[in-house]
Write a protein that holds these residues in place. Structure first.
Motif, mmCIF file in Angstrom:
data_model
loop_
_atom_site.group_PDB
_atom_site.id
_atom_site.type_symbol
_atom_site.label_atom_id
_atom_site.label_comp_id
_atom_site.label_asym_id
_atom_site.label_seq_id
_atom_site.Cartn_x
_atom_site.Cartn_y
_atom_site.Cartn_z
ATOM 1 N N LYS A 178 0.816 -1.214 0.000
ATOM 2 C CA LYS A 178 0.000 0.000 0.000
ATOM 3 C C LYS A 178 0.856 1.274 0.000
ATOM 4 O O LYS A 178 0.382 2.341 -0.386
ATOM 5 C CB LYS A 178 -0.953 -0.013 1.200
ATOM 6 C CG LYS A 178 -2.012 -1.114 1.132
ATOM 7 C CD LYS A 178 -2.901 -0.977 -0.088
ATOM 8 C CE LYS A 178 -3.903 -2.106 -0.241
ATOM 9 N NZ LYS A 178 -5.079 -2.024 0.626
ATOM 10 N N ASP A 179 2.139 1.131 0.419
ATOM 11 C CA ASP A 179 3.038 2.294 0.356
ATOM 12 C C ASP A 179 3.942 2.273 -0.877
ATOM 13 O O ASP A 179 4.906 3.028 -0.968
ATOM 14 C CB ASP A 179 3.870 2.417 1.627
ATOM 15 C CG ASP A 179 4.754 1.216 1.889
ATOM 16 O OD1 ASP A 179 4.725 0.255 1.087
ATOM 17 O OD2 ASP A 179 5.475 1.216 2.900
ATOM 18 N N GLY A 180 3.621 1.389 -1.864
ATOM 19 C CA GLY A 180 4.270 1.456 -3.166
ATOM 20 C C GLY A 180 5.480 0.573 -3.382
ATOM 21 O O GLY A 180 6.109 0.650 -4.440
ATOM 22 N N LEU A 181 5.839 -0.286 -2.423
ATOM 23 C CA LEU A 181 6.965 -1.192 -2.626
ATOM 24 C C LEU A 181 6.565 -2.278 -3.627
ATOM 25 O O LEU A 181 5.511 -2.903 -3.487
ATOM 26 C CB LEU A 181 7.370 -1.823 -1.297
ATOM 27 C CG LEU A 181 8.615 -2.712 -1.306
ATOM 28 C CD1 LEU A 181 9.861 -1.885 -1.599
ATOM 29 C CD2 LEU A 181 8.761 -3.439 0.023
ATOM 30 N N VAL A 182 7.407 -2.513 -4.622
ATOM 31 C CA VAL A 182 7.100 -3.435 -5.717
ATOM 32 C C VAL A 182 8.012 -4.653 -5.663
ATOM 33 O O VAL A 182 9.232 -4.520 -5.473
ATOM 34 C CB VAL A 182 7.257 -2.732 -7.081
ATOM 35 C CG1 VAL A 182 7.041 -3.706 -8.236
ATOM 36 C CG2 VAL A 182 6.289 -1.563 -7.193
ATOM 37 N N SER A 183 7.432 -5.828 -5.851
ATOM 38 C CA SER A 183 8.224 -7.050 -5.940
ATOM 39 C C SER A 183 7.555 -8.006 -6.929
ATOM 40 O O SER A 183 6.353 -7.903 -7.204
ATOM 41 C CB SER A 183 8.369 -7.724 -4.574
ATOM 42 O OG SER A 183 7.107 -8.128 -4.076
ATOM 43 N N LEU A 184 8.351 -8.937 -7.448
ATOM 44 C CA LEU A 184 7.861 -9.958 -8.372
ATOM 45 C C LEU A 184 7.881 -11.317 -7.688
ATOM 46 O O LEU A 184 8.741 -11.595 -6.863
ATOM 47 C CB LEU A 184 8.729 -10.019 -9.633
ATOM 48 C CG LEU A 184 8.790 -8.787 -10.526
ATOM 49 C CD1 LEU A 184 9.731 -9.034 -11.691
ATOM 50 C CD2 LEU A 184 7.411 -8.412 -11.024
ATOM 51 N N SER A 185 6.928 -12.174 -8.070
ATOM 52 C CA SER A 185 6.913 -13.547 -7.577
ATOM 53 C C SER A 185 6.239 -14.430 -8.621
ATOM 54 O O SER A 185 5.643 -13.936 -9.584
ATOM 55 C CB SER A 185 6.183 -13.647 -6.231
ATOM 56 O OG SER A 185 4.815 -13.317 -6.373
ATOM 57 N N ASP A 186 6.359 -15.731 -8.421
ATOM 58 C CA ASP A 186 5.669 -16.726 -9.255
ATOM 59 C C ASP A 186 5.998 -16.572 -10.737
ATOM 60 O O ASP A 186 5.130 -16.719 -11.609
ATOM 61 C CB ASP A 186 4.154 -16.644 -9.063
ATOM 62 C CG ASP A 186 3.727 -16.840 -7.620
ATOM 63 O OD1 ASP A 186 4.509 -17.427 -6.844
ATOM 64 O OD2 ASP A 186 2.624 -16.414 -7.256
ATOM 65 N N GLU A 187 7.272 -16.305 -11.047
ATOM 66 C CA GLU A 187 7.671 -16.132 -12.442
ATOM 67 C C GLU A 187 7.627 -17.463 -13.188
ATOM 68 O O GLU A 187 8.072 -18.494 -12.686
ATOM 69 C CB GLU A 187 9.083 -15.552 -12.539
ATOM 70 C CG GLU A 187 9.238 -14.167 -11.926
ATOM 71 C CD GLU A 187 9.733 -14.210 -10.490
ATOM 72 O OE1 GLU A 187 9.516 -15.240 -9.804
ATOM 73 O OE2 GLU A 187 10.340 -13.222 -10.041
ATOM 74 N N VAL A 188 7.081 -17.409 -14.403
ATOM 75 C CA VAL A 188 7.012 -18.592 -15.271
ATOM 76 C C VAL A 188 7.537 -18.189 -16.649
ATOM 77 O O VAL A 188 6.993 -17.267 -17.276
ATOM 78 C CB VAL A 188 5.570 -19.123 -15.395
ATOM 79 C CG1 VAL A 188 5.522 -20.298 -16.365
ATOM 80 C CG2 VAL A 188 5.025 -19.538 -14.035
ATOM 81 N N LEU A 189 8.581 -18.867 -17.121
ATOM 82 C CA LEU A 189 9.137 -18.577 -18.445
ATOM 83 C C LEU A 189 8.176 -19.059 -19.527
ATOM 84 O O LEU A 189 7.722 -20.207 -19.510
ATOM 85 C CB LEU A 189 10.491 -19.271 -18.602
ATOM 86 C CG LEU A 189 11.211 -19.060 -19.933
ATOM 87 C CD1 LEU A 189 11.611 -17.593 -20.106
ATOM 88 C CD2 LEU A 189 12.436 -19.967 -20.029
ATOM 89 N N LEU A 190 7.854 -18.162 -20.473
ATOM 90 C CA LEU A 190 6.939 -18.499 -21.560
ATOM 91 C C LEU A 190 7.651 -18.704 -22.890
ATOM 92 O O LEU A 190 7.248 -19.548 -23.683
ATOM 93 C CB LEU A 190 5.892 -17.393 -21.719
ATOM 94 C CG LEU A 190 5.006 -17.094 -20.509
ATOM 95 C CD1 LEU A 190 4.097 -15.910 -20.811
ATOM 96 C CD2 LEU A 190 4.194 -18.320 -20.111
ATOM 97 N N GLU A 191 8.679 -17.901 -23.150
ATOM 98 C CA GLU A 191 9.382 -17.963 -24.429
ATOM 99 C C GLU A 191 10.753 -17.349 -24.240
ATOM 100 O O GLU A 191 10.908 -16.365 -23.514
ATOM 101 C CB GLU A 191 8.603 -17.174 -25.483
ATOM 102 C CG GLU A 191 9.059 -17.362 -26.907
ATOM 103 C CD GLU A 191 8.446 -18.579 -27.581
ATOM 104 O OE1 GLU A 191 9.081 -19.067 -28.531
ATOM 105 O OE2 GLU A 191 7.362 -19.028 -27.166
ATOM 106 N N GLU A 192 11.769 -17.911 -24.879
ATOM 107 C CA GLU A 192 13.107 -17.338 -24.802
ATOM 108 C C GLU A 192 13.713 -17.241 -26.184
ATOM 109 O O GLU A 192 13.164 -17.745 -27.163
ATOM 110 C CB GLU A 192 14.014 -18.139 -23.862
ATOM 111 C CG GLU A 192 14.129 -19.595 -24.167
ATOM 112 C CD GLU A 192 14.918 -20.342 -23.104
ATOM 113 O OE1 GLU A 192 15.638 -19.690 -22.327
ATOM 114 O OE2 GLU A 192 14.814 -21.574 -23.062
ATOM 115 N N ASN A 193 14.852 -16.551 -26.261
ATOM 116 C CA ASN A 193 15.552 -16.331 -27.530
ATOM 117 C C ASN A 193 14.683 -15.595 -28.545
ATOM 118 O O ASN A 193 14.740 -15.864 -29.744
ATOM 119 C CB ASN A 193 16.053 -17.653 -28.112
ATOM 120 C CG ASN A 193 17.038 -18.348 -27.193
ATOM 121 O OD1 ASN A 193 17.905 -17.698 -26.597
ATOM 122 N ND2 ASN A 193 16.906 -19.659 -27.052
ATOM 123 N N ILE A 194 13.887 -14.651 -28.064
ATOM 124 C CA ILE A 194 13.090 -13.809 -28.945
ATOM 125 C C ILE A 194 14.018 -12.778 -29.590
ATOM 126 O O ILE A 194 14.840 -12.157 -28.895
ATOM 127 C CB ILE A 194 11.972 -13.116 -28.152
ATOM 128 C CG1 ILE A 194 11.019 -14.183 -27.572
ATOM 129 C CG2 ILE A 194 11.170 -12.151 -29.038
ATOM 130 C CD1 ILE A 194 9.970 -13.628 -26.632
#
Length: 203
Positions: A178-194
């Motif tokens: 709620k105070d704006g701190l950003v984080s990522l989780s649950d990453e899933v690779l969909l495509e590489e070498n684009i």
């Protein structure tokens, strides 16, 4: 919020703003007659605007991004420091209607040591090295999703997004306190070498 929401400022306001900002640009001097400033209100910072300041007559071109109120200005430097400072000092006001704007703002103006995380909602959000074959456009495009609010509780918002990092596309949960701190989780690779442009080398 973003490109379609910017308003081009008139010369008299540009000159007034540059009188304020030029001393803080540390050697980068903008000429009002050669400078374009695009402005838009920021919904999560009351009383502040995002300013895109550019002088393409210089070589190399000068460009700076500033968050400013009538009395205060913060130069964005592509780290999270000025944004988290704004979140504390303004302070930030997030709700379900503007949290997506904040996420787009954050990832547009924060870049890590190893590259940018680019929210990728449509095929044209990808910086292709060259026009891809229709089969590649279709294959990658089918995996893209709009940034979407998934959940809200007393502590944070959770959004889902597809994002590019270097030459890889992945899906992730973006958590915003709620105070704006950003984080990522649950990453899933969909495509590489684009086949995308190398943002560090420009090719």
């Amino acid at each position: 919020m973003y490109q379609d929401a910017f308003k081009k400022l008139e010369l008299d306001e540009i000159a007034t703003l540059l009188d304020r900002f030029n001393p803080a640009f540390q050697g980068a001097e903008f000429d009002p007659l050669e400078t374009t400033i695009l402005a838009q209100d920021i919904p999560f910072y009351k009383g502040y605007r995002l300013l895109d300041i550019a002088d393409y007559a210089q070589n190399p071109p000068l460009r700076r991004f500033v968050v400013a109120s009538k009395k205060d200005e913060i130069i964005l430097n592509f780290t999270n420091v000025p944004i988290y400072g704004l979140n504390n000092d303004v302070p930030i006001t997030l709700n379900k209607d503007n949290v997506s704007d904040y996420v787009r703002f954050f990832f547009n103006y924060v870049r890590g040591r190893h590259g940018r995380f680019i929210i990728t909602e449509g095929i044209d959000d990808i910086q292709w090295r060259e026009d891809p074959a229709p089969s590649i456009r279709k294959a990658v495009g089918s995996k893209l999703e709009l940034l979407e609010l998934q959940d809200e509780n007393d502590d944070q918002y959770s959004l889902s997004a597809t994002m590019m990092f270097k030459d890889s596309l992945f899906k992730a949960k973006i958590n915003v306190s709620k105070d704006g701190l950003v984080s990522l989780s649950d990453e899933v690779l969909l495509e590489e070498n684009i086949p995308v442009l190398d943002e560090m080398l420009g090719h």
